[in-house]
Scaffold this motif. Structure first.
Motif, short mmCIF file in Angstrom:
data_model
loop_
_atom_site.label_atom_id
_atom_site.label_comp_id
_atom_site.label_asym_id
_atom_site.label_seq_id
_atom_site.Cartn_x
_atom_site.Cartn_y
_atom_site.Cartn_z
N TYR A 127 -8.30 -9.30 5.32
CA TYR A 127 -8.35 -8.43 4.14
C TYR A 127 -6.98 -7.83 3.87
N ARG A 128 -6.27 -7.51 4.95
CA ARG A 128 -4.94 -6.94 4.77
C ARG A 128 -4.04 -7.93 4.02
N GLU A 129 -4.13 -9.21 4.43
CA GLU A 129 -3.32 -10.23 3.76
C GLU A 129 -3.71 -10.37 2.29
N LEU A 131 -5.15 -8.20 0.38
CA LEU A 131 -4.76 -7.01 -0.38
C LEU A 131 -3.26 -6.99 -0.63
N LEU A 132 -2.50 -7.50 0.34
CA LEU A 132 -1.06 -7.59 0.19
C LEU A 132 -0.73 -8.46 -1.03
N GLU A 139 -2.83 -2.60 1.03
CA GLU A 139 -2.91 -3.29 2.32
C GLU A 139 -2.91 -2.35 3.52
N ASN A 140 -2.36 -1.14 3.32
CA ASN A 140 -2.35 -0.18 4.43
C ASN A 140 -3.41 0.90 4.27
#
Lengths: 265, 304
Positions: A127-129, A131-132, A139-140
């Motif tokens: 998900y972080r990727e 969202l990035l 992402e954070n």
């Protein structure tokens, strides 16, 4: 990929408020089609999308997604075929839950929800990727409540949610109408990217003729619950607002008298 | 009005608060997570107590009695859930109907309006005799505290699972849930079942604690549950963000409610006024968020 056959739907039948919303609507979408939908108020745009999504059942006709007849399937079961983004940014996400939790709920669309842990560690990284790639600075903020996000951020997140578990058809119901022009442009750009990257079959309702012309490979105009115009291929690429309006005039013999359509630039 | 008499009453208040806290956690599930005010609890609390007492008197062990009380409570939640989702009755009315029906069922379970169970003749898990001067493992406060901790751990796990997460989402945004393939109706029923199971379990402990099950024992239970939820939220809402801690704050809210009650009794307030007092306190706490947004949002500025 999506086939709508002769759908009829009348609201408030037999009362003074009787309204024929869909009047024998038929539409066929090939896999990978990105169709923009325009039409005046009451033309049946949202009604068509709701019929596909299963918000209610049509009076007659069939809806077939990827070869499966879903006409009698309840909304939550049909969801496994569909990605949906609503006009109201509040409707597509759960405000009291974290960004990551919302994504995890969406990643399990169409799957049995078991007693396994609701969100795995590896998912958070994924998900972080994702969202990035949205480039909205989310992402954070995986553990932030979605209620803290802006309307544009929520629509972008809903788009991502709709495409996490690949849908057969993506339904966008004026998903930029509630946003300011700058944010709307950004969400539309993101829409293009997600649709193209995943080759999603897409139906996008818009009030904005320019957007309808600029996006997708095919444009349909609804009027009185039927498809009035259907423009694809080269003709769609060379389309301008003027030709679109004159085509509408030819097809219907009346003026396209919806101010919000004419005025939206 | 000696302070010692007040202090003497404290262990009892804490024990009662912990027992009612389990019910309040059940109310939290429906009221806060599902966004339903479920009035079934006024009936299901007694159902739990009645089933537990009757089974103990029939010679069954403590574990089967508690399990059956829990299951009986789940069935009452199922009834409300089906009235609401399958029959389209509003949630609040569905709860009232079940509650009314349970009055008869509870009488039938017990055979009469009040069914005493003597701690001398039965090996009870909790009792108001066992709140001080007994070994730790027989102490009612210790036992109910362990119960509460285990339940919170279980609920923390459950609401973290795929199913539990979807249940939380169902109370938050039903449109989103349906779009994500979540069966909202099923989840509502599940939440009501779980909630009333806990309420009945609390009733089973309460009946043992007070030494009888009574057909009136659940009257106003929903208000006590709501009081615990709103007190817990008001006092600990800012510091307890984690889900398990929020459940703990409900249990603490319940304890504080009973401590306040103890103080009020100590101050020789007419006990007949206690329910009125509870209702007023809950009404005020429920109104605070509304007042905040309506009257304290600041005056509109600008313009001349």
């Amino acid at each position: 990929m999506l086939e709508i056959k002769d759908i009829h739907k009348t609201f408030n039948k037999g009362t003074v408020n009787q309204k024929i919303a869909l009047n024998g609507l038929s539409l066929h979408l090939k896999a990978g089609d990105f169709v923009t939908v325009i039409g005046g108020n009451g033309a049946g745009k949202s009604t068509m999308l709701n019929a596909i999504a299963g918000v209610w059942k049509p009076d007659s006709g069939r809806i077939i997604i990827d070869g499966d007849d879903v006409t009698n399937m309840p909304e939550h079961k049909r969801a496994k075929y569909l990605g949906r983004v609503f006009q109201d940014p509040m409707r597509g996400t759960a405000a009291d839950m974290e960004i990551a939790e919302n994504l995890a709920l969406a990643a399990r669309r169409g799957k049995m929800r078991t007693l396994k842990w609701g969100i795995k560690k590896a998912e958070r990284e994924l998900y972080r990727e994702k969202l990035l790639a949205l480039d909205l600075g989310l992402e954070n903020r995986l553990s932030s409540k979605v209620g803290l996000l802006s309307g544009g951020q929520r629509q972008a997140l809903t788009l991502l949610m709709a495409s996490l578990e690949m849908p057969k058809v993506l339904l966008l119901d004026e998903h930029t109408a509630a946003l300011d022009p700058k944010t709307a442009a950004k969400v539309l750009e993101l829409t293009d990217r997600i649709v193209n990257e995943n080759k999603l079959t897409t139906l996008m309702i818009t009030h904005n003729m320019h957007d309808a012309i600029a996006h997708g490979n095919r444009l349909i105009m609804l009027s009185d619950g039927q498809v009035m115009l259907d423009i694809a291929g080269e003709e769609k690429k060379n389309l301008t607002v003027e030709t679109l309006l004159s085509k509408f005039y030819q097809a219907s013999g009346e003026d396209f008298a919806d101010d919000s359509v004419l005025l939206s630039k | 009005m000696s302070i010692t008499s007040l202090l003497n009453g404290m262990p009892g208040a804490v024990a009662q608060g912990l027992i009612w806290g389990i019910m309040a956690i059940g109310v939290y599930i429906t009221f806060k997570i599902l966004d339903i005010a479920d009035l079934t609890v006024d009936g299901s609390l007694c159902t739990g107590g009645a089933v537990c007492v009757m089974m103990l008197m029939a010679g069954y062990g403590m574990v089967p009695a508690l399990i059956c009380a829990f299951i009986a409570g789940m069935l009452t939640g199922l009834a409300t859930g089906l009235l609401h989702t399958a029959m389209g009755i509003s949630a609040i009315l569905a709860g009232i109907l079940t509650q009314l029906g349970l009055y008869s069922i509870n009488l039938k379970i017990m055979g009469k309006a009040n069914q005493p169970i003597n701690a001398n003749n039965y090996d009870l898990l909790v009792s108001l005799r066992n709140i001080k001067g007994v070994p730790l493992f027989e102490n009612t406060i210790f036992i109910t505290f362990i119960f509460t901790v285990v339940l919170i751990a279980f609920l923390y796990w459950f609401f973290g699972t795929e199913l539990g997460s979807s249940l939380r989402a169902s109370g938050c945004n039903a449109d989103m849930c349906r779009a994500q393939g979540i069966n909202v109706s099923f989840n509502k029923v599940l939440g009501l079942v779980l909630s009333n199971g806990l309420v009945a379990l609390s009733g089973a402990l309460l009946a043992q604690y007070q030494g009888f099950a009574d057909v009136q024992m659940g009257r106003g239970a929903i208000v006590i549950g709501l009081a615990a939820v709103v007190i817990g939220e008001a006092l600990f809402g800012k510091i307890f963000k984690n889900f398990a801690l929020r459940l703990l704050s409900v249990a603490l809210g319940s304890i504080i409610y009973y401590i306040v009650l103890q103080v009020v009794i100590w101050m020789k307030l007419d006990p007949q006024l206690l329910k009125l007092l509870s209702a007023i306190i809950v009404a005020i706490f429920l109104a605070i968020p509304y007042w905040k947004s309506k009257y304290f949002a600041g005056k509109v500025k600008g313009g001349k």
